[in-house]
Scaffold this motif. Structure first.
Motif, PDB file in Angstrom:
ATOM      1  N   GLU A   1      17.564  14.043   0.967  1.00  0.00           N
ATOM      2  CA  GLU A   1      18.473  12.933   0.352  1.00  0.00           C
ATOM      3  C   GLU A   1      18.585  11.505   1.023  1.00  0.00           C
ATOM      4  O   GLU A   1      18.486  10.442   0.668  1.00  0.00           O
ATOM      5  N   LYS A   2      18.683  11.709   2.225  1.00  0.00           N
ATOM      6  CA  LYS A   2      18.531  10.491   3.286  1.00  0.00           C
ATOM      7  C   LYS A   2      17.263  10.006   3.807  1.00  0.00           C
ATOM      8  O   LYS A   2      17.042   9.011   3.825  1.00  0.00           O
ATOM      9  N   LEU A   3      16.144  11.002   3.568  1.00  0.00           N
ATOM     10  CA  LEU A   3      14.904  10.659   4.074  1.00  0.00           C
ATOM     11  C   LEU A   3      14.175  10.080   3.044  1.00  0.00           C
ATOM     12  O   LEU A   3      13.498   9.121   3.130  1.00  0.00           O
ATOM     13  N   ASP A   4      14.273  10.455   1.672  1.00  0.00           N
ATOM     14  CA  ASP A   4      13.455   9.832   0.675  1.00  0.00           C
ATOM     15  C   ASP A   4      13.456   8.333   0.729  1.00  0.00           C
ATOM     16  O   ASP A   4      12.685   7.508   0.526  1.00  0.00           O
ATOM     17  N   PRO A   5      14.923   7.715   0.643  1.00  0.00           N
ATOM     18  CA  PRO A   5      14.898   6.400   0.432  1.00  0.00           C
ATOM     19  C   PRO A   5      14.161   5.749   1.670  1.00  0.00           C
ATOM     20  O   PRO A   5      13.485   4.612   1.426  1.00  0.00           O
ATOM     21  N   LYS A   6      14.111   6.232   2.619  1.00  0.00           N
ATOM     22  CA  LYS A   6      13.423   5.481   3.814  1.00  0.00           C
ATOM     23  C   LYS A   6      12.047   5.739   3.924  1.00  0.00           C
ATOM     24  O   LYS A   6      11.529   4.752   4.207  1.00  0.00           O
ATOM     25  N   ILE A   7      11.582   6.603   3.271  1.00  0.00           N
ATOM     26  CA  ILE A   7       9.972   6.970   3.083  1.00  0.00           C
ATOM     27  C   ILE A   7       9.829   5.854   2.027  1.00  0.00           C
ATOM     28  O   ILE A   7       8.582   5.189   2.388  1.00  0.00           O
ATOM     29  N   LEU A   8      10.284   5.553   0.962  1.00  0.00           N
ATOM     30  CA  LEU A   8      10.270   4.723  -0.076  1.00  0.00           C
ATOM     31  C   LEU A   8      10.269   3.315   0.311  1.00  0.00           C
ATOM     32  O   LEU A   8       9.207   2.333   0.182  1.00  0.00           O
ATOM     33  N   VAL A   9      11.257   2.955   1.247  1.00  0.00           N
ATOM     34  CA  VAL A   9      11.121   1.460   1.799  1.00  0.00           C
ATOM     35  C   VAL A   9      10.295   1.020   2.774  1.00  0.00           C
ATOM     36  O   VAL A   9       9.509   0.208   2.788  1.00  0.00           O
ATOM     37  N   THR A  10      10.050   2.072   3.414  1.00  0.00           N
ATOM     38  CA  THR A  10       8.974   1.855   4.523  1.00  0.00           C
ATOM     39  C   THR A  10       7.440   1.804   3.817  1.00  0.00           C
ATOM     40  O   THR A  10       6.722   0.882   4.285  1.00  0.00           O
ATOM     41  N   ALA A  11       7.097   2.984   2.883  1.00  0.00           N
ATOM     42  CA  ALA A  11       6.025   2.432   2.080  1.00  0.00           C
ATOM     43  C   ALA A  11       5.817   1.218   1.294  1.00  0.00           C
ATOM     44  O   ALA A  11       4.550   0.759   1.295  1.00  0.00           O
ATOM     45  N   MET A  12       7.046   0.753   0.953  1.00  0.00           N
ATOM     46  CA  MET A  12       7.031  -0.318   0.036  1.00  0.00           C
ATOM     47  C   MET A  12       6.797  -1.663   1.017  1.00  0.00           C
ATOM     48  O   MET A  12       5.869  -2.474   0.605  1.00  0.00           O
ATOM     49  N   TYR A  13       7.308  -1.629   2.224  1.00  0.00           N
ATOM     50  CA  TYR A  13       7.281  -2.716   3.113  1.00  0.00           C
ATOM     51  C   TYR A  13       5.632  -2.680   3.625  1.00  0.00           C
ATOM     52  O   TYR A  13       5.108  -3.744   3.613  1.00  0.00           O
ATOM     53  N   SER A  14       5.154  -1.396   3.996  1.00  0.00           N
ATOM     54  CA  SER A  14       3.654  -1.368   4.328  1.00  0.00           C
ATOM     55  C   SER A  14       2.662  -1.694   3.209  1.00  0.00           C
ATOM     56  O   SER A  14       1.818  -2.459   3.419  1.00  0.00           O
ATOM     57  N   THR A  15       2.994  -1.743   2.010  1.00  0.00           N
ATOM     58  CA  THR A  15       2.329  -1.834   0.753  1.00  0.00           C
ATOM     59  C   THR A  15       2.131  -3.542   0.838  1.00  0.00           C
ATOM     60  O   THR A  15       1.110  -3.959   0.547  1.00  0.00           O
ATOM     61  N   LEU A  16       3.381  -4.193   0.636  1.00  0.00           N
ATOM     62  CA  LEU A  16       3.529  -5.379   0.607  1.00  0.00           C
ATOM     63  C   LEU A  16       2.809  -5.987   1.779  1.00  0.00           C
ATOM     64  O   LEU A  16       2.051  -7.511   1.533  1.00  0.00           O
ATOM     65  N   ARG A  17       2.954  -5.759   2.848  1.00  0.00           N
ATOM     66  CA  ARG A  17       2.178  -6.441   4.198  1.00  0.00           C
ATOM     67  C   ARG A  17       0.898  -6.105   4.119  1.00  0.00           C
ATOM     68  O   ARG A  17       0.192  -7.222   4.595  1.00  0.00           O
ATOM     69  N   LEU A  18       0.300  -5.159   3.934  1.00  0.00           N
ATOM     70  CA  LEU A  18      -1.216  -4.774   3.954  1.00  0.00           C
ATOM     71  C   LEU A  18      -1.763  -4.875   2.601  1.00  0.00           C
ATOM     72  O   LEU A  18      -2.968  -4.795   2.633  1.00  0.00           O
ATOM     73  N   MET A  19      -1.350  -5.338   1.673  1.00  0.00           N
ATOM     74  CA  MET A  19      -1.588  -5.730   0.374  1.00  0.00           C
ATOM     75  C   MET A  19      -2.412  -4.433  -0.077  1.00  0.00           C
ATOM     76  O   MET A  19      -3.654  -4.290  -0.402  1.00  0.00           O
ATOM     77  N   LEU A  20      -1.847  -3.396  -0.235  1.00  0.00           N
ATOM     78  CA  LEU A  20      -2.320  -2.133  -0.754  1.00  0.00           C
ATOM     79  C   LEU A  20      -1.599  -1.559  -2.269  1.00  0.00           C
ATOM     80  O   LEU A  20      -0.665  -2.037  -2.572  1.00  0.00           O
ATOM     81  N   PHE A  21      -2.093  -0.442  -2.557  1.00  0.00           N
ATOM     82  CA  PHE A  21      -1.809   0.513  -3.584  1.00  0.00           C
ATOM     83  C   PHE A  21      -1.117   1.549  -3.159  1.00  0.00           C
ATOM     84  O   PHE A  21      -1.285   2.026  -2.200  1.00  0.00           O
ATOM     85  N   ILE A  22       0.252   1.793  -3.896  1.00  0.00           N
ATOM     86  CA  ILE A  22       1.108   2.586  -3.364  1.00  0.00           C
ATOM     87  C   ILE A  22       1.398   3.801  -4.633  1.00  0.00           C
ATOM     88  O   ILE A  22       1.375   3.590  -5.755  1.00  0.00           O
ATOM     89  N   ALA A  23       1.185   5.011  -4.282  1.00  0.00           N
ATOM     90  CA  ALA A  23       1.439   6.176  -5.262  1.00  0.00           C
ATOM     91  C   ALA A  23       2.496   6.958  -4.666  1.00  0.00           C
ATOM     92  O   ALA A  23       2.724   7.376  -3.427  1.00  0.00           O
ATOM     93  N   MET A  24       3.372   7.260  -5.490  1.00  0.00           N
ATOM     94  CA  MET A  24       4.628   8.448  -5.153  1.00  0.00           C
ATOM     95  C   MET A  24       4.307   9.721  -5.648  1.00  0.00           C
ATOM     96  O   MET A  24       4.108   9.894  -6.872  1.00  0.00           O
ATOM     97  N   ILE A  25       4.464  10.645  -4.950  1.00  0.00           N
ATOM     98  CA  ILE A  25       4.251  12.072  -5.309  1.00  0.00           C
ATOM     99  C   ILE A  25       5.379  12.981  -5.064  1.00  0.00           C
ATOM    100  O   ILE A  25       6.141  12.899  -4.056  1.00  0.00           O
ATOM    101  N   GLN A  26       5.751  13.905  -6.070  1.00  0.00           N
ATOM    102  CA  GLN A  26       6.760  14.933  -5.994  1.00  0.00           C
ATOM    103  C   GLN A  26       6.023  16.116  -6.202  1.00  0.00           C
ATOM    104  O   GLN A  26       5.701  16.432  -7.326  1.00  0.00           O
ATOM    105  N   LEU A  27       6.085  17.199  -5.313  1.00  0.00           N
ATOM    106  CA  LEU A  27       5.950  18.453  -5.547  1.00  0.00           C
ATOM    107  C   LEU A  27       6.689  19.342  -5.869  1.00  0.00           C
ATOM    108  O   LEU A  27       7.922  19.436  -5.160  1.00  0.00           O
ATOM    109  N   HIS A  28       6.553  20.235  -7.022  1.00  0.00           N
ATOM    110  CA  HIS A  28       7.541  21.175  -7.397  1.00  0.00           C
ATOM    111  C   HIS A  28       6.959  22.583  -7.754  1.00  0.00           C
ATOM    112  O   HIS A  28       5.935  22.715  -8.217  1.00  0.00           O
ATOM    113  N   PHE A  29       7.870  23.457  -7.574  1.00  0.00           N
ATOM    114  CA  PHE A  29       7.319  25.049  -7.999  1.00  0.00           C
ATOM    115  C   PHE A  29       7.921  25.342  -9.420  1.00  0.00           C
ATOM    116  O   PHE A  29       7.846  26.474  -9.412  1.00  0.00           O
TER     117      PHE A  29
END
Length: 230
Positions: A170-198
């Motif tokens: 619950e606390k980690l997911d927003p940190k992952i998304l914000v960090t991924a978004m920051y890196s995507t915008l700075r490095l001009m990359l494409f981002i994909a989000m994935i959720q695995l479920h059973f």
């Protein structure tokens, strides 16, 4: 972590090439970050020498650390010549992963980079015990850089668990998304989000909204602006 300003690069004295350093220089240039070249060293032969008293042992350790610092200083020009701010630190410690974790935490580093090894016979990457321990215990975002890998990135994958099945998601997911978004915008990359479920069978719209709606707020315009300005 939303921005990457301080990068800790672990150097490996058992090899000539340093993939972690190459990756660190690239990211430091792209993200306008500083580098610390870090070496964890320990000489069992000095410690087990029965002819040393305590003072002689400390003198021997100091001399050994100075020799190791000269070795690590030889890599400074690789970063300096590309306009990257860099410093060095050599410590006497074991195991390696504990020293890296302690340095990353005490120095408030935003990213740790360590080189992996290629298996000499099967030509495959394998993780050392220190690599595995870092993957399990390092609280700072970690990159394990491989030999002959491209330093630049094309895509980023953010793996999250919005269903909160695990204790810290619950606390980690927003940190992952914000960090991924920051890196995507700075490095001009494409981002994909994935959720695995059973869960077997289709997922209803209500179930989808329940787990994803709180995280969608991370991607609004205000968050983007605050991330870039941080």
């Amino acid at each position: 972590m939303s921005s990457i300003k301080k990068i800790l690069v672990d150097l490996d004295p058992t090899r000539e090439s340093q993939p972690a350093l190459d990756r660190g220089i690239y990211l430091a240039k792209e993200l306008n970050a500083t580098l610390t070249l870090f070496l964890v060293t320990y000489n069992r032969g000095l410690v087990s020498n029965l002819f040393f008293n305590s003072e002689q042992l400390e003198a021997a350790k100091k001399g050994y650390l100075n020799s190791q610092k000269k070795w690590i200083d030889s890599y400074l020009s690789d970063a300096v010549n590309q306009g990257v701010k860099v410093d060095v630190d050599v410590v006497w410690a074991k195991p390696i992963y504990e020293a890296i974790n302690a340095k990353a935490e005490s120095g408030n580093y935003d990213l740790v980079i360590k080189s992996t090894h290629n298996h000499p016979t099967i030509n495959k990457i394998f993780f050392t015990p220190n690599d595995w321990q870092l993957l399990k215990t390092c609280k700072t975002p970690l990159i394990l850089a491989k030999e002959n890998g491209a330093n630049s990135y094309q895509n980023i994958m953010a793996a999250i668990d919005p269903s909160n099945r695990h204790e810290h998601s619950e606390k980690l997911d927003p940190k992952i998304l914000v960090t991924a978004m920051y890196s995507t915008l700075r490095l001009m990359l494409f981002i994909a989000m994935i959720q695995l479920h059973f869960k077997c069978g289709p997922i209803s719209v209500s179930e989808w909204e329940l787990v994803w709606d709180p995280l969608i707020l991370v991607w609004d315009k205000k968050t983007t602006i605050s991330t870039l300005n941080s």
